[in-house]
Design a protein around this motif. Sequence first.
Motif, PDB file in Angstrom:
ATOM      1  N   UNK A 116       0.827  -1.201   0.000  1.00 27.93           N
ATOM      2  CA  UNK A 116       0.000   0.000   0.000  1.00 27.93           C
ATOM      3  C   UNK A 116       0.870   1.264   0.000  1.00 27.93           C
ATOM      4  N   UNK A 117       0.644   2.138  -0.965  1.00 26.64           N
ATOM      5  CA  UNK A 117       1.244   3.478  -0.971  1.00 26.64           C
ATOM      6  C   UNK A 117       2.744   3.452  -0.728  1.00 26.64           C
ATOM      7  N   UNK A 118       3.418   2.636  -1.549  1.00 29.04           N
ATOM      8  CA  UNK A 118       4.873   2.547  -1.453  1.00 29.04           C
ATOM      9  C   UNK A 118       5.549   3.598  -2.322  1.00 29.04           C
ATOM     10  N   UNK A 119       4.963   3.888  -3.496  1.00 29.02           N
ATOM     11  CA  UNK A 119       5.641   4.653  -4.533  1.00 29.02           C
ATOM     12  C   UNK A 119       4.598   5.540  -5.233  1.00 29.02           C
ATOM     13  N   UNK A 120       4.977   6.763  -5.585  1.00 27.43           N
ATOM     14  CA  UNK A 120       3.990   7.698  -6.133  1.00 27.43           C
ATOM     15  C   UNK A 120       3.457   7.249  -7.494  1.00 27.43           C
ATOM     16  N   UNK A 121       4.290   6.655  -8.318  1.00 35.04           N
ATOM     17  CA  UNK A 121       3.802   6.143  -9.597  1.00 35.04           C
ATOM     18  C   UNK A 121       2.825   4.990  -9.381  1.00 35.04           C
ATOM     19  N   UNK A 122       3.091   4.172  -8.396  1.00 35.58           N
ATOM     20  CA  UNK A 122       2.164   3.094  -8.028  1.00 35.58           C
ATOM     21  C   UNK A 122       0.800   3.679  -7.650  1.00 35.58           C
ATOM     22  N   UNK A 123       0.803   4.724  -6.844  1.00 28.91           N
ATOM     23  CA  UNK A 123      -0.449   5.340  -6.403  1.00 28.91           C
ATOM     24  C   UNK A 123      -1.219   5.904  -7.597  1.00 28.91           C
ATOM     25  N   UNK A 124      -0.502   6.549  -8.526  1.00 33.71           N
ATOM     26  CA  UNK A 124      -1.153   7.092  -9.721  1.00 33.71           C
ATOM     27  C   UNK A 124      -1.764   5.977 -10.568  1.00 33.71           C
ATOM     28  N   UNK A 156       0.503   8.193   2.654  1.00 36.57           N
ATOM     29  CA  UNK A 156      -0.905   8.089   3.012  1.00 36.57           C
ATOM     30  C   UNK A 156      -1.548   9.469   3.170  1.00 36.57           C
ATOM     31  N   UNK A 157      -2.774   9.593   2.666  1.00 39.82           N
ATOM     32  CA  UNK A 157      -3.583  10.771   2.947  1.00 39.82           C
ATOM     33  C   UNK A 157      -4.250  10.603   4.314  1.00 39.82           C
ATOM     34  N   UNK A 158      -4.766  11.702   4.844  1.00 42.77           N
ATOM     35  CA  UNK A 158      -5.397  11.639   6.167  1.00 42.77           C
ATOM     36  C   UNK A 158      -6.558  10.641   6.196  1.00 42.77           C
ATOM     37  N   UNK A 159      -7.358  10.622   5.123  1.00 42.73           N
ATOM     38  CA  UNK A 159      -8.477   9.685   5.081  1.00 42.73           C
ATOM     39  C   UNK A 159      -8.024   8.236   5.105  1.00 42.73           C
ATOM     40  N   UNK A 160      -6.865   7.962   4.523  1.00 38.80           N
ATOM     41  CA  UNK A 160      -6.328   6.603   4.544  1.00 38.80           C
ATOM     42  C   UNK A 160      -5.862   6.221   5.943  1.00 38.80           C
ATOM     43  N   UNK A 161      -5.250   7.171   6.626  1.00 40.49           N
ATOM     44  CA  UNK A 161      -4.830   6.901   8.001  1.00 40.49           C
ATOM     45  C   UNK A 161      -6.045   6.599   8.883  1.00 40.49           C
ATOM     46  N   UNK A 162      -7.121   7.330   8.627  1.00 37.16           N
ATOM     47  CA  UNK A 162      -8.328   7.082   9.405  1.00 37.16           C
ATOM     48  C   UNK A 162      -8.863   5.671   9.151  1.00 37.16           C
ATOM     49  N   UNK A 163      -8.912   5.254   7.887  1.00 38.07           N
ATOM     50  CA  UNK A 163      -9.388   3.901   7.565  1.00 38.07           C
ATOM     51  C   UNK A 163      -8.518   2.835   8.223  1.00 38.07           C
ATOM     52  N   UNK A 164      -7.210   3.000   8.120  1.00 39.90           N
ATOM     53  CA  UNK A 164      -6.306   2.008   8.701  1.00 39.90           C
ATOM     54  C   UNK A 164      -6.410   1.997  10.221  1.00 39.90           C
ATOM     55  N   UNK A 165      -6.494   3.182  10.810  1.00 42.75           N
ATOM     56  CA  UNK A 165      -6.567   3.284  12.261  1.00 42.75           C
ATOM     57  C   UNK A 165      -7.851   2.675  12.800  1.00 42.75           C
ATOM     58  N   UNK A 166      -8.977   3.056  12.211  1.00 43.67           N
ATOM     59  CA  UNK A 166     -10.261   2.576  12.726  1.00 43.67           C
ATOM     60  C   UNK A 166     -10.445   1.080  12.523  1.00 43.67           C
TER      61      UNK A 166
END
Length: 438
Positions: A233-241, A275-285
């Motif tokens: 998950x979210x290792x590399x910016x090209x991967x994310x794109x 990670x974006x803030x929304x992703x941190x929230x998903x992972x945390x919750x």
Amino acid sequence: MSKPSRAIRGRVLTFNDDPQTAGSAAHEFIEDGLIVIAGGHIAEVGEAPALLAKLPDSVMLDHYPDGLILPGFIDTHIHYPQTQVIASYGAQLLDWLERYALVEEQRFGDPGHAAAVAGFFLDELARNGTTTAAVYCSVHPESAEAFFAESDRRNTRMVAGKVLMDRNAPAALQDTAERGYAQTKALIERWHGKGRQLYAVTPRFAITSSEAQLEAAGVLLREHPDCYMQTHLSENRREIETVRALFPWAENYTSVYDRFGLLGPRSLFGHCIHLEEGERRLLSESGSVAAFCPTSNLFIGSGLFDLAKARDPAFPLRVGLATDVGGGTSYSLLRTLAEAYKVLQLQDQNLPALEAFYAITLGNARALGLEDRIGSLAPGREADVTVLDAKATPAMAHRCERIETLEEELFLLMTLGDDRAISATYIAGERRHVRSGG
């Protein structure tokens, strides 16, 4: 519990909590300690003179007068089919996969090759003091079968799974949603919970799995809720794109996995750098785990893991530490700690030595939800043990002449230590590695 069969004497260090929150109460240190082993489990731990006085003469005693005895190290993200592409030159993530990893993994349809590499891999882990790991096999069910068979023969506690990939990969490495589901289900039924083996449903990452395959992975987890899930998950910016283009409906990368039910306390996500803030929230919750892979993130040029942000009380993440061989550059969790320290230093953060050794023992056991079985030296725990030597090299021995505290010794081990600092490794009470000349 059965009668004692072995005892290990030396300086004993174990953790019962995280030093970052519990301070000095988080660890226990016995200058002259003894670990008594019976039936592959720890029977007693305490001061050596008192325990030796009641130990039967038949018990095998291994004495490491200068050794530092810790729980066996735990690695939360590593690829066993990549042992022969470690240290491959000059590429970032997606190019590295195409040029090296996915070429090499095509060889693992051969059961003989898979078995030979599994043996090497498990030897190498033991040589580096690692007794448990979360392991990626290749797409071939033969690779997982070979790995579990060899691990079972050695009685190591491993978490592993056949990779799922049904697109954006060489044809020789693609399954289908249906076939991947059926092969995974058969492997779960054969290996999950057999001896010390545990299964992880393993979609490589969203780029190489269709929506149908991710849905099948979610079905497998609902059918087998005590299995793990591991992916990237979210290792590399090209991967994310690329993920954004493949899943235009998704708010972010993490929401792709969330849509298919892949988040949860037994879900391990490698890297989690951007990670974006929304992703941190998903992972945390969801209680999901982020695996921090410093040597890989530096070598492939992916970025720096932000531990302070992972500890943000608004959305705290469970974090594991990992080598990520073969993008990672060392099987040694000591070398991994050294690079983690540098990654954090670059961000004005720090990694104290006690926190570091907690991370690769009890911390990683908690990340895997296995703290009731491994990760500490306490009665009833499985007897996975690593013995360290802070004077393993001339440079280390020279530095030791000025060391006065346990924390300084641990910091030396994590800064200059590697496989040479592992005097011995015990798996379920059996000595599986002893350093040459040790």
